[in-house]
Design a protein around this motif. Structure first.
Motif, PDB file in Angstrom:
ATOM      1  N   GLU A  72       1.049  -1.374   0.187  1.00 34.31           N
ATOM      2  CA  GLU A  72      -0.028   0.004   0.152  1.00 34.31           C
ATOM      3  C   GLU A  72       0.792   1.283   0.586  1.00 34.31           C
ATOM      4  OE1 GLU A  72      -4.099  -1.670   2.066  1.00 34.31           O
ATOM      5  OE2 GLU A  72      -2.133  -0.766   3.383  1.00 34.31           O
ATOM      6  N   LEU A 105       2.682   1.678  -3.384  1.00 38.37           N
ATOM      7  CA  LEU A 105       1.139   1.918  -4.335  1.00 38.37           C
ATOM      8  C   LEU A 105       0.930   3.924  -4.532  1.00 38.37           C
ATOM      9  CD1 LEU A 105      -1.156  -0.685  -3.920  1.00 38.37           C
ATOM     10  CD2 LEU A 105       0.317  -0.088  -6.362  1.00 38.37           C
ATOM     11  N   LEU A 146      -3.859   4.121 -11.064  1.00 38.99           N
ATOM     12  CA  LEU A 146      -2.961   4.321 -10.990  1.00 38.99           C
ATOM     13  C   LEU A 146      -1.601   3.919 -11.527  1.00 38.99           C
ATOM     14  CD1 LEU A 146      -4.897   4.530  -7.481  1.00 38.99           C
ATOM     15  CD2 LEU A 146      -4.484   6.304  -8.966  1.00 38.99           C
ATOM     16  N   ARG A 183      -6.598  -3.662  -7.945  1.00 36.91           N
ATOM     17  CA  ARG A 183      -6.708  -2.423  -7.921  1.00 36.91           C
ATOM     18  C   ARG A 183      -6.442  -0.746  -8.112  1.00 36.91           C
ATOM     19  NH1 ARG A 183      -8.225  -4.000  -3.039  1.00 36.91           N
ATOM     20  NH2 ARG A 183      -6.690  -2.177  -1.805  1.00 36.91           N
ATOM     21  N   ALA A 184      -5.812  -1.273  -7.767  1.00 39.40           N
ATOM     22  CA  ALA A 184      -4.484   0.013  -8.278  1.00 39.40           C
ATOM     23  C   ALA A 184      -4.734  -0.027  -9.671  1.00 39.40           C
ATOM     24  CB  ALA A 184      -3.265   0.079  -7.284  1.00 39.40           C
ATOM     25  N   THR A 185      -4.232  -0.746 -10.101  1.00 37.29           N
ATOM     26  CA  THR A 185      -4.368  -1.097 -11.897  1.00 37.29           C
ATOM     27  C   THR A 185      -5.837  -0.640 -12.265  1.00 37.29           C
ATOM     28  OG1 THR A 185      -2.935  -2.595 -11.437  1.00 37.29           O
ATOM     29  CG2 THR A 185      -3.559  -2.179 -13.622  1.00 37.29           C
ATOM     30  N   GLU A 193      -8.018   1.476 -10.868  1.00 30.26           N
ATOM     31  CA  GLU A 193      -7.935   2.504 -11.375  1.00 30.26           C
ATOM     32  C   GLU A 193      -7.247   3.645 -11.845  1.00 30.26           C
ATOM     33  OE1 GLU A 193      -7.670   3.144  -6.813  1.00 30.26           O
ATOM     34  OE2 GLU A 193      -9.514   1.480  -6.452  1.00 30.26           O
ATOM     35  N   ALA A 234       1.787   6.116  -7.210  1.00 32.30           N
ATOM     36  CA  ALA A 234       0.511   7.185  -7.676  1.00 32.30           C
ATOM     37  C   ALA A 234       0.801   8.675  -7.421  1.00 32.30           C
ATOM     38  CB  ALA A 234      -0.364   6.663  -6.522  1.00 32.30           C
TER      39      ALA A 234
END
Length: 315
Positions: free
Chosen positions: A97, A100, A161, A155-157, A159, A104
């Motif tokens: 986290e 990430l 980021l 999840r970040a992908t 979104e 970001a």
């Protein structure tokens, strides 16, 4: 990024078993490498090293360091077997986290290759070759935290980021793994085994998918550039090998005299259950990758590396 400089790959966990192998594969491919770990390596690799705790550093500071180093690709090879729910979350989820959050803040979408674990699937029924669509049911703190870290990357992908992909790796062997995991424990016992002081090896009646760490590193190298994103990709041999056979290979590689090793069968009592095997079809199709190091060669190289007093550092 400095004009004219080739983009670099940052390897987090660069001093660990997987990180060293990944760094070596990137260097062979002539990719600039920035190693990242809590402590400096005793065997330097790559072009530059950052000593920091990626789980604790400020994301803004980390983002600035990566930008200054010209990084456009990150490999997360951190982690390992640690004790307790809180420590597993720190190592396998909070670190991800934090990473990430840093990425970001970085211009563009950084390529992120997250090295996950077959244990994220949880115990597998005997005979199963788990594909990436198999529903994960992790039962241990390690497996739950690794899955949570992988989910955070995906999840970040989604979104936008990062440009992320998760490589779900099986159990590892080979020279860089000479002091880690079950086989590493066997290596340590065999080093001092003699007929007067035999090694007492308890071998479970389990079957596991084992892969040479150098093959995993080649899969990571392929994933840094392959046009796949937002996916989980299994990386293994796609074979369930009796653990007792791997121990036999190690004993043979060690050349221990008769009576120096005593084997005893026992019920399975481990974090991984009694069966692991993955379907590697997606890796073959999307990465153009196949394992190339046969297990007898891998096990022999593992033993030979241990004889060279090859030290393993914490990532």
């Amino acid at each position: 990024m400095t004009a004219g400089r080739e983009p670099a790959v940052a390897v987090f966990g660069a001093t660990g078993c997987v990180g060293r192998a990944v760094t070596a594969a990137l260097v062979r491919a002539r990719r600039p490498v920035v190693g990242v770990a809590r402590h400096g390596p005793s065997h330097p690799g790559g072009d530059r090293f950052l000593a920091l705790d990626a789980a604790a550093v400020d994301p803004g500071e980390l983002s600035g360091l990566l930008r200054a180093a010209g990084v456009d690709t990150v490999v997360n090879a951190t982690g390992g077997w640690v004790t307790g729910e809180a420590e597993n979350k720190r190592v396998h989820l909070h670190l991800v986290e934090n990473l990430l959050a840093a990425l970001a803040r970085t211009p563009g979408r950084t390529r992120l290759v997250q090295i996950g674990s077959v244990h994220e699937y949880g115990p597998l029924p005997a005979g199963t070759a788990a594909s990436e669509t198999y529903g994960p049911r992790p039962e241990t703190a390690y497996a739950r935290s690794k899955l949570a870290g992988a989910d955070a990357v995906l999840r970040a992908t989604r979104e936008g980021l990062v440009d992320g992909v998760v490589l779900r790796a099986v159990n590892l062997c080979g020279p860089e793994a000479a002091d880690v995991g079950f086989l590493g424990a066997v290596v340590r016992q065999l080093r001092d085994a003699t007929p007067e002081r035999p090694a007492e090896l308890t071998v479970a009646q389990a079957h596991r998918d084992y892969l040479d760490v150098r093959d995993l590193a080649e899969a990571v190298l392929a994933a840094t550039a392959a046009p796949v994103t937002g996916q989980v990709i299994n990386v293994g041999r796609g074979e369930a090998v009796p653990v007792a056979h791997l121990v036999d290979l190690l004993v043979a590689a060690a050349g221990r005299p008769p009576g120096a090793v005593r084997l005893r069968a026992a019920p399975v009592d481990s974090r991984g259950g009694d069966w692991t095997r993955v379907d590697v079809g997606r890796a073959i199709r999307s990465l153009g990758w196949r394992p190339t190091v046969e297990l007898p060669e891998s096990i022999k190289d593992m033993w030979d590396a241990s004889r060279e007093d090859h030290s393993v550092e914490q990532s």
